[in-house]
Design a protein around this motif. Structure first.
Motif, PDB file in Angstrom:
ATOM      1  N   LEU A   1      40.156  35.960  44.689  1.00  0.00           N
ATOM      2  CA  LEU A   1      39.382  34.853  44.144  1.00  0.00           C
ATOM      3  C   LEU A   1      38.745  34.020  45.256  1.00  0.00           C
ATOM      4  O   LEU A   1      39.382  33.725  46.268  1.00  0.00           O
ATOM      5  CB  LEU A   1      40.271  33.942  43.302  1.00  0.00           C
ATOM      6  CG  LEU A   1      40.622  34.386  41.880  1.00  0.00           C
ATOM      7  CD1 LEU A   1      41.533  33.356  41.233  1.00  0.00           C
ATOM      8  CD2 LEU A   1      39.375  34.593  41.046  1.00  0.00           C
ATOM      9  N   GLU A   2      37.495  33.644  45.060  1.00  0.00           N
ATOM     10  CA  GLU A   2      36.813  32.710  45.961  1.00  0.00           C
ATOM     11  C   GLU A   2      36.295  31.567  45.111  1.00  0.00           C
ATOM     12  O   GLU A   2      35.408  31.742  44.277  1.00  0.00           O
ATOM     13  CB  GLU A   2      35.674  33.407  46.708  1.00  0.00           C
ATOM     14  CG  GLU A   2      36.158  34.454  47.696  1.00  0.00           C
ATOM     15  CD  GLU A   2      35.026  35.036  48.518  1.00  0.00           C
ATOM     16  OE1 GLU A   2      33.848  34.741  48.208  1.00  0.00           O
ATOM     17  OE2 GLU A   2      35.311  35.761  49.481  1.00  0.00           O
ATOM     18  N   LEU A   3      36.864  30.373  45.314  1.00  0.00           N
ATOM     19  CA  LEU A   3      36.609  29.247  44.427  1.00  0.00           C
ATOM     20  C   LEU A   3      36.115  28.019  45.179  1.00  0.00           C
ATOM     21  O   LEU A   3      36.433  27.823  46.359  1.00  0.00           O
ATOM     22  CB  LEU A   3      37.888  28.882  43.668  1.00  0.00           C
ATOM     23  CG  LEU A   3      38.535  29.977  42.813  1.00  0.00           C
ATOM     24  CD1 LEU A   3      39.905  29.519  42.330  1.00  0.00           C
ATOM     25  CD2 LEU A   3      37.638  30.338  41.641  1.00  0.00           C
ATOM     26  N   THR A   4      35.367  27.189  44.458  1.00  0.00           N
ATOM     27  CA  THR A   4      34.975  25.885  44.976  1.00  0.00           C
ATOM     28  C   THR A   4      36.099  24.883  44.734  1.00  0.00           C
ATOM     29  O   THR A   4      36.366  24.017  45.567  1.00  0.00           O
ATOM     30  CB  THR A   4      33.685  25.402  44.278  1.00  0.00           C
ATOM     31  OG1 THR A   4      32.716  26.443  44.300  1.00  0.00           O
ATOM     32  CG2 THR A   4      33.137  24.164  44.966  1.00  0.00           C
ATOM     33  N   GLY A   5      36.766  24.988  43.599  1.00  0.00           N
ATOM     34  CA  GLY A   5      37.861  24.102  43.229  1.00  0.00           C
ATOM     35  C   GLY A   5      38.568  24.662  42.020  1.00  0.00           C
ATOM     36  O   GLY A   5      38.207  25.726  41.501  1.00  0.00           O
ATOM     37  N   ALA A   6      39.573  23.942  41.507  1.00  0.00           N
ATOM     38  CA  ALA A   6      40.342  24.467  40.383  1.00  0.00           C
ATOM     39  C   ALA A   6      41.021  23.349  39.620  1.00  0.00           C
ATOM     40  O   ALA A   6      41.298  22.266  40.160  1.00  0.00           O
ATOM     41  CB  ALA A   6      41.373  25.473  40.872  1.00  0.00           C
ATOM     42  N   PHE A   7      41.300  23.638  38.357  1.00  0.00           N
ATOM     43  CA  PHE A   7      42.064  22.740  37.483  1.00  0.00           C
ATOM     44  C   PHE A   7      43.209  23.520  36.862  1.00  0.00           C
ATOM     45  O   PHE A   7      43.004  24.604  36.302  1.00  0.00           O
ATOM     46  CB  PHE A   7      41.172  22.158  36.387  1.00  0.00           C
ATOM     47  CG  PHE A   7      41.938  21.566  35.241  1.00  0.00           C
ATOM     48  CD1 PHE A   7      42.801  20.501  35.435  1.00  0.00           C
ATOM     49  CD2 PHE A   7      41.813  22.087  33.955  1.00  0.00           C
ATOM     50  CE1 PHE A   7      43.534  19.961  34.377  1.00  0.00           C
ATOM     51  CE2 PHE A   7      42.535  21.556  32.895  1.00  0.00           C
ATOM     52  CZ  PHE A   7      43.389  20.488  33.104  1.00  0.00           C
ATOM     53  N   VAL A   8      44.437  22.985  36.952  1.00  0.00           N
ATOM     54  CA  VAL A   8      45.618  23.612  36.367  1.00  0.00           C
ATOM     55  C   VAL A   8      46.139  22.703  35.261  1.00  0.00           C
ATOM     56  O   VAL A   8      46.576  21.582  35.525  1.00  0.00           O
ATOM     57  CB  VAL A   8      46.729  23.839  37.411  1.00  0.00           C
ATOM     58  CG1 VAL A   8      47.907  24.573  36.776  1.00  0.00           C
ATOM     59  CG2 VAL A   8      46.192  24.617  38.602  1.00  0.00           C
TER      60      VAL A   8
ATOM     61  N   ASN B   1      31.445  25.343  49.339  1.00  0.00           N
ATOM     62  CA  ASN B   1      31.942  24.032  49.775  1.00  0.00           C
ATOM     63  C   ASN B   1      31.196  23.519  50.996  1.00  0.00           C
ATOM     64  O   ASN B   1      30.755  22.360  51.043  1.00  0.00           O
ATOM     65  CB  ASN B   1      33.446  24.111  50.070  1.00  0.00           C
ATOM     66  CG  ASN B   1      34.267  24.455  48.858  1.00  0.00           C
ATOM     67  OD1 ASN B   1      34.456  25.629  48.551  1.00  0.00           O
ATOM     68  ND2 ASN B   1      34.751  23.454  48.143  1.00  0.00           N
ATOM     69  N   THR B   2      31.053  24.378  52.008  1.00  0.00           N
ATOM     70  CA  THR B   2      30.364  23.977  53.228  1.00  0.00           C
ATOM     71  C   THR B   2      28.880  23.714  52.961  1.00  0.00           C
ATOM     72  O   THR B   2      28.308  22.740  53.469  1.00  0.00           O
ATOM     73  CB  THR B   2      30.511  25.070  54.297  1.00  0.00           C
ATOM     74  OG1 THR B   2      31.893  25.306  54.558  1.00  0.00           O
ATOM     75  CG2 THR B   2      29.823  24.648  55.587  1.00  0.00           C
TER      76      THR B   2
ATOM     77  N   LEU C   1      34.607  18.907  48.952  1.00  0.00           N
ATOM     78  CA  LEU C   1      35.961  19.363  49.249  1.00  0.00           C
ATOM     79  C   LEU C   1      36.460  20.341  48.183  1.00  0.00           C
ATOM     80  O   LEU C   1      36.046  20.285  47.022  1.00  0.00           O
ATOM     81  CB  LEU C   1      36.927  18.177  49.312  1.00  0.00           C
ATOM     82  CG  LEU C   1      36.623  17.082  50.344  1.00  0.00           C
ATOM     83  CD1 LEU C   1      37.741  16.055  50.348  1.00  0.00           C
ATOM     84  CD2 LEU C   1      36.445  17.682  51.723  1.00  0.00           C
ATOM     85  N   GLY C   2      37.349  21.220  48.607  1.00  0.00           N
ATOM     86  CA  GLY C   2      37.991  22.134  47.664  1.00  0.00           C
ATOM     87  C   GLY C   2      39.196  21.460  47.036  1.00  0.00           C
ATOM     88  O   GLY C   2      40.269  21.386  47.651  1.00  0.00           O
ATOM     89  N   LYS C   3      39.021  20.946  45.842  1.00  0.00           N
ATOM     90  CA  LYS C   3      40.066  20.155  45.195  1.00  0.00           C
ATOM     91  C   LYS C   3      40.787  20.961  44.116  1.00  0.00           C
ATOM     92  O   LYS C   3      40.190  21.794  43.436  1.00  0.00           O
ATOM     93  CB  LYS C   3      39.468  18.892  44.570  1.00  0.00           C
ATOM     94  CG  LYS C   3      38.862  17.911  45.581  1.00  0.00           C
ATOM     95  CD  LYS C   3      38.199  16.744  44.871  1.00  0.00           C
ATOM     96  CE  LYS C   3      37.558  15.797  45.864  1.00  0.00           C
ATOM     97  NZ  LYS C   3      38.485  14.789  46.386  1.00  0.00           N
ATOM     98  N   VAL C   4      42.083  20.660  43.957  1.00  0.00           N
ATOM     99  CA  VAL C   4      42.882  21.222  42.866  1.00  0.00           C
ATOM    100  C   VAL C   4      43.435  20.055  42.060  1.00  0.00           C
ATOM    101  O   VAL C   4      44.198  19.237  42.579  1.00  0.00           O
ATOM    102  CB  VAL C   4      44.037  22.099  43.385  1.00  0.00           C
ATOM    103  CG1 VAL C   4      44.894  22.583  42.224  1.00  0.00           C
ATOM    104  CG2 VAL C   4      43.490  23.295  44.170  1.00  0.00           C
ATOM    105  N   LEU C   5      43.036  19.977  40.792  1.00  0.00           N
ATOM    106  CA  LEU C   5      43.526  18.948  39.880  1.00  0.00           C
ATOM    107  C   LEU C   5      44.632  19.543  39.027  1.00  0.00           C
ATOM    108  O   LEU C   5      44.462  20.612  38.431  1.00  0.00           O
ATOM    109  CB  LEU C   5      42.390  18.446  38.985  1.00  0.00           C
ATOM    110  CG  LEU C   5      42.795  17.580  37.790  1.00  0.00           C
ATOM    111  CD1 LEU C   5      43.389  16.256  38.248  1.00  0.00           C
ATOM    112  CD2 LEU C   5      41.589  17.336  36.872  1.00  0.00           C
TER     113      LEU C   5
END
Length: 449
Positions: free
Chosen positions: A127-134, A157-158, A163-167
């Motif tokens: 997986l290549e992600l910008t961010g994620a929610f769990v 992201n760059t 930022l690569g955020k995980v909520l």
């Protein structure tokens, strides 16, 4: 983007500001009832996907079915409630389970459920992600979340400078979310933030809901209104958080050494060898992918170093592992499904392991078990043991009317691995039953299960 006025609670606004800042990468929101987590993640993902073309976020829950029956429906409701323009909506591909926006941005629907053919979650390695929610991260294995955190920061992201955020959102739970967020044991504390959401801070909530919670029984009130993680509204759970916490401070006594070995099949799980001095666990050795011969040598070395009486070496003897018991002369074999020990007390246990588990429960509640590890990985082992103890349940589907603990396979589905450290604690109860019958009779007589 069009100017769409969206109502947020005070805590939602705090969390939303953090989701857009240039500091935090791990955001945890929740803990109490009626805290409106749904609109928080929807607004965040919807905004990011519309503002930045071709970004890619993940929406994670236990199963795809639950995601579609809850999260996707909530997203559709958000569109209707706020009359979102069609050009800013999405299209779901039910085959690939990918939500795609008009500008090419995507939300990947992913399930963390345990699959026996993929115990290490290798299916998420690419997986290549910008961010994620769990969603409901308290139910998600910590290993999965840690894998997910390595997959963000990898897509656009760059280019966009985001930022690569995980909520993560969750309800009160005494498992890993409590350790990481409430006790603040996250690996990257500088970039992490926990925003607890109280019922009373929700200015949109109906008064009748709070009044009903205030009149509820103590277990429901403590969990949903006050967010106490020590709530005990599950009668099937053997161990309470407060009793587990005391294991570190309970008094040590006894000078006799015991060696407990939970043997794993070659190449699967791990072998755990636990050293106990009296009532206190002092050391744990972990062996991955070890042969029977290697485990036998390790036991012999530890036995010699601590001068352990052979009968006080208890070894898992299910199936082929009687070989290990035979090679350690006069050691004690532990067969999980063998008949319980006759103690003179009234009991109705289904097997030896269940009997030992309930004895462990009694001793933990009475403060007669201590944990004082003396090795480098003690903190990690303590975290693992706590999770295992908080996942040990009484089996409610007892056909024969006998008292038994839930099958190990059920726990492995929840925590993704075999509960090896807990198993050694349970096996340690066997010498009490087998050699100290007089001492133990009054314990089991008080249980009368």
């Amino acid at each position: 983007m069009p100017n769409i006025e969206i109502k947020l609670t005070e805590n939602q606004q705090k969390a939303f500001n953090v989701l857009l800042d240039n500091v935090h990468t791990a955001i945890w929101y929740g803990w109490w009832a009626w805290w409106w987590k749904t609109y928080l993640w929807i607004i965040w993902l919807w905004r990011m996907c519309n503002q930045y073309p071709w970004v890619r976020y993940a929406l994670v829950r236990d199963t795809i079915k639950n995601i579609k029956q809850t999260s996707v429906i909530s997203l559709e409701k958000f569109y209707r409630d706020y009359n979102i323009p069609y050009e800013m909506r999405w299209q779901l591909n039910n085959v690939s389970n990918v939500i795609t926006f008009k500008n090419g941005s995507q939300i990947l629907l992913r399930e963390w459920c345990y699959l026996p053919q993929d115990p290490l979650y290798n299916r998420f390695g690419s997986l290549e992600l910008t961010g994620a929610f769990v969603e409901e991260s308290a139910e998600c294995p910590l290993d999965w979340i840690e894998i997910l955190q390595t997959r963000v920061w990898r897509f656009k992201n760059t280019e966009y400078g985001i930022l690569g955020k995980v909520l993560e959102t969750f309800n009160p739970n005494p498992w890993h979310v409590y350790e990481r967020y409430y006790l603040w044991k996250h690996k990257d504390k500088e970039r992490a933030v926990f925003i607890p959401s109280l019922v009373y801070s929700n200015n949109f909530i109906d008064k009748w809901y709070i009044e009903n919670l205030e009149r509820a029984n103590p277990a429901i009130r403590n969990r949903l209104l006050y967010g106490k993680r020590d709530f005990d509204d599950n009668s099937r759970l053997l161990f309470k958080q407060m009793d587990i916490d005391r294991l570190k401070t309970n008094e040590s006594h006894g000078d006799v050494y015991y060696l407990i070995c939970d043997v794993a099949r070659f190449g699967k799980d791990t072998t755990r060898i636990s050293l106990r001095k009296g009532n206190t666990r002092t050391r744990v050795w972990t062996y991955a992918k070890s042969s029977v011969e290697e485990i036998k040598i390790a036991i012999k070395l530890i036995q010699s170093q601590y001068d352990i009486e052979p009968r006080n070496i208890v070894i898992d003897a299910d199936g082929v592992w009687w070989w290990v018991v035979d090679w350690i002369e006069y050691s004690t074999g532990f067969v999980n499904n063998s008949k319980p020990i006759e103690t003179g007390a009234k009991s109705n246990y289904a097997n030896l392991k269940s009997q030992c588990a309930f004895l462990l429960q009694e001793k933990v509640q009475k403060g007669e078990i201590a944990i004082k590890w003396e090795h480098l990985t003690a903190d990690k082992d303590w975290e693992i043991l706590t999770q295992e103890m908080l996942n040990l349940y009484i089996d409610e589907k007892s056909i024969d009317g006998k008292t038994r603990i839930e099958p190990k396979e059920k726990m492995k589905e929840r925590i993704w691995r075999s509960p090896d450290l807990l198993d050694t604690l349970i096996m340690r109860m066997y010498p009490y039953l087998r050699w100290n019958e007089t001492e133990i009779t009054w314990y089991l007589a008080s249980i009368e299960r």
